[in-house]
Design a protein around this motif. Structure first.
Motif, short mmCIF file in Angstrom:
data_model
loop_
_atom_site.label_atom_id
_atom_site.label_comp_id
_atom_site.label_asym_id
_atom_site.label_seq_id
_atom_site.Cartn_x
_atom_site.Cartn_y
_atom_site.Cartn_z
N ILE A 1 10.14 0.19 -3.00
CA ILE A 1 9.34 -0.40 -4.07
C ILE A 1 9.78 -1.84 -4.34
O ILE A 1 8.95 -2.73 -4.53
CB ILE A 1 9.44 0.44 -5.36
CG1 ILE A 1 8.84 1.84 -5.13
CG2 ILE A 1 8.73 -0.26 -6.51
CD1 ILE A 1 7.38 1.84 -4.77
N ILE A 2 11.09 -2.07 -4.37
CA ILE A 2 11.59 -3.43 -4.57
C ILE A 2 11.16 -4.32 -3.40
O ILE A 2 10.78 -5.48 -3.60
CB ILE A 2 13.11 -3.43 -4.73
CG1 ILE A 2 13.49 -2.72 -6.04
CG2 ILE A 2 13.66 -4.86 -4.73
CD1 ILE A 2 14.98 -2.55 -6.22
N ALA A 3 11.20 -3.77 -2.19
CA ALA A 3 10.69 -4.52 -1.04
C ALA A 3 9.21 -4.82 -1.22
O ALA A 3 8.73 -5.90 -0.84
CB ALA A 3 10.91 -3.72 0.24
N GLY A 4 8.48 -3.87 -1.83
CA GLY A 4 7.07 -4.10 -2.10
C GLY A 4 6.85 -5.23 -3.09
O GLY A 4 5.90 -6.01 -2.97
N ILE A 5 7.73 -5.32 -4.09
CA ILE A 5 7.63 -6.42 -5.06
C ILE A 5 7.91 -7.75 -4.36
O ILE A 5 7.19 -8.73 -4.56
CB ILE A 5 8.61 -6.19 -6.22
CG1 ILE A 5 8.24 -4.93 -7.00
CG2 ILE A 5 8.62 -7.40 -7.16
CD1 ILE A 5 9.27 -4.50 -8.03
N PHE A 6 8.96 -7.77 -3.54
CA PHE A 6 9.23 -8.97 -2.75
C PHE A 6 8.03 -9.29 -1.85
O PHE A 6 7.65 -10.46 -1.69
CB PHE A 6 10.47 -8.78 -1.89
CG PHE A 6 11.77 -9.09 -2.58
CD1 PHE A 6 12.02 -10.36 -3.06
CD2 PHE A 6 12.74 -8.12 -2.74
CE1 PHE A 6 13.22 -10.66 -3.70
CE2 PHE A 6 13.94 -8.41 -3.38
CZ PHE A 6 14.18 -9.68 -3.86
N ILE B 1 0.84 -1.20 0.00
CA ILE B 1 0.00 0.00 0.00
C ILE B 1 0.87 1.25 0.00
O ILE B 1 0.62 2.21 -0.74
CB ILE B 1 -0.95 0.00 1.22
CG1 ILE B 1 -2.00 -1.10 1.06
CG2 ILE B 1 -1.64 1.35 1.37
CD1 ILE B 1 -2.87 -1.30 2.29
N GLY B 2 1.92 1.24 0.84
CA GLY B 2 2.82 2.38 0.88
C GLY B 2 3.50 2.62 -0.45
O GLY B 2 3.64 3.77 -0.90
N GLY B 3 3.92 1.54 -1.10
CA GLY B 3 4.56 1.67 -2.41
C GLY B 3 3.63 2.25 -3.46
O GLY B 3 4.03 3.12 -4.25
N VAL B 4 2.39 1.79 -3.47
CA VAL B 4 1.40 2.31 -4.44
C VAL B 4 1.14 3.79 -4.20
O VAL B 4 1.10 4.59 -5.15
CB VAL B 4 0.09 1.51 -4.35
CG1 VAL B 4 -1.00 2.16 -5.21
CG2 VAL B 4 0.30 0.07 -4.81
N ILE B 5 0.99 4.18 -2.93
CA ILE B 5 0.73 5.59 -2.61
C ILE B 5 1.90 6.47 -3.06
O ILE B 5 1.69 7.55 -3.64
CB ILE B 5 0.48 5.76 -1.09
CG1 ILE B 5 -0.85 5.10 -0.70
CG2 ILE B 5 0.49 7.24 -0.70
CD1 ILE B 5 -1.09 5.07 0.79
#
Length: 364
Positions: free
Chosen positions: A322-327, A185-189
């Motif tokens: 963002i990479i952490a979000g993908i993981f 959610i944080g990455g999308v925002i």
């Protein structure tokens, strides 16, 4: 990638292992490991279910899909409320009150052992296919962004997911998924705000331009069977897909069974569907924003759109997030399948066919 970005990714992966360790410290029985003693709060369960539905494929591929097709793909989820209604009032109360671990135990009661075994076989085949795609696609994306080799990235995702799931059981799955959902959610925002600022048009002006291009259109009542994402196609296909998912998919049902009460089970289902739809909508909305941001520029593949934006427009530190979000999106899907496959193997195969007193144990 900068040292800061690498530190963010490493810190995130380490956090998953820490959560897995502490989640499993008090596990003493099968009920602890597979059902968390039916003691989990409903909000983490809701976030966990939503996290599994939002895969890394959607995090990168969703914006690329909307970049080319606009918001029409949001129709994929139009029948989620129907499936939730079916689950809340028909299947979930029955399965929860039976105190089973595996949904296939219930299937035997209703339709016999042969149906149970056929359902188990399709579950394992489907899960292995899903795990493969859920690992390969995000790893390919991270490989493109970072240049890190695949033979390093694949073991990282798989081993860390296996380790924290093994240590903590279903509690580790739910708590790590909760963190992972918040990271996504944080990455999308962050991407939404960065894209809007980059257009230099302002929020409402950007919306107006997107509307003028037709990218915000969602409803298509065409009866042309060659078209995708029409209302009628999603109404028919989506209903069957989501009913199966919410009512009879072990990865979903098992987490719902960890709730403290049937009321909390229903709360987690409703909230998970709301969160999933909201996040999925904004993932697609990112693609619309990027269409305005890049002025409709053509890319070689849809995945390139989001990857290019991440590499060229996001600041140091945010790229790591963002990479952490993908993981996170990948691991939240993988850990759920790993734990559910373990539960099904234990209750429906090992205890049923090989353990002593298997007939009695099959419903314990």
């Amino acid at each position: 990638m900068s040292v800061i970005d690498v530190a963010v990714v490493v810190g995130y992966l380490a956090l998953m292992l820490v959560i897995g360790y502490f989640s499993g410290k008090d596990n003493e029985s099968q009920e602890d490991y597979f059902l968390a003693k039916r003691s989990m709060p409903w909000i983490p369960i809701a976030l966990s279910v939503a996290a599994t539905m939002i895969s890394a494929n959607g995090f990168i591929g969703g914006p690329g899909w909307a970049y080319t097709d606009g918001m029409y793909p949001v129709m994929v989820n139009i029948t989620v409320p129907l499936a939730i209604f079916f689950a809340l009032w028909i299947t979930t109360p029955v399965i929860y009150n039976l105190k089973v671990t595996s949904v296939y135990q219930y299937m035997e009661l209703r339709m016999g052992p042969k149906t149970r075994m056929l359902a188990i076989l399709q579950f394992f085949v489907n899960s292995l296919i899903q795990v493969s795609s859920m690992v390969y696609i995000p790893v390919l994306i991270v490989n493109t962004i970072t240049g890190w080799p695949m033979y390093i990235l694949v073991p990282i995702v798989v081993i860390i997911s296996v380790v924290y799931t093994l240590m903590g059981g279903i509690k580790a799955v739910i708590w790590t998924d909760t963190i992972q959902m918040l990271v996504v959610i944080g990455g999308v925002i962050l991407v939404v705000f960065t894209a809007i600022n980059g257009t230099e048009l302002g929020f409402f002006e950007t919306l107006a331009e997107a509307k003028a291009t037709g990218k915000l259109n969602t409803l298509d009542f065409s009866t042309d069977v060659t078209l995708t994402n029409t209302f009628w196609a999603t109404l028919l296909g989506g209903t069957f897909m989501w009913v199966r998912y919410f009512c009879f998919d072990q990865a979903q049902v098992q987490r719902i069974l960890t709730a403290k009460s049937l009321k909390q089970t229903k709360n987690s289902f409703v909230v998970s569907a709301f969160i999933m739809n909201l996040v999925y909508y904004f993932m697609l909305f990112v693609g619309v924003l990027l269409f305005i941001f890049y002025g409709g520029k053509e890319f070689a593949t849809s995945n390139e759109i989001m990857i290019t934006f991440i590499l060229e427009e996001l600041p140091i530190g945010i790229i790591g997030l963002i990479i952490a979000g993908i993981f996170a999106a990948a691991m939240s899907s993988v850990d759920s399948l790993l734990n559910s496959m373990s539960a099904v193997f234990t209750k429906d195969i090992y205890e049923y066919y090989f353990a002593k007193d298997r007939k009695e144990s099959s419903l314990k």
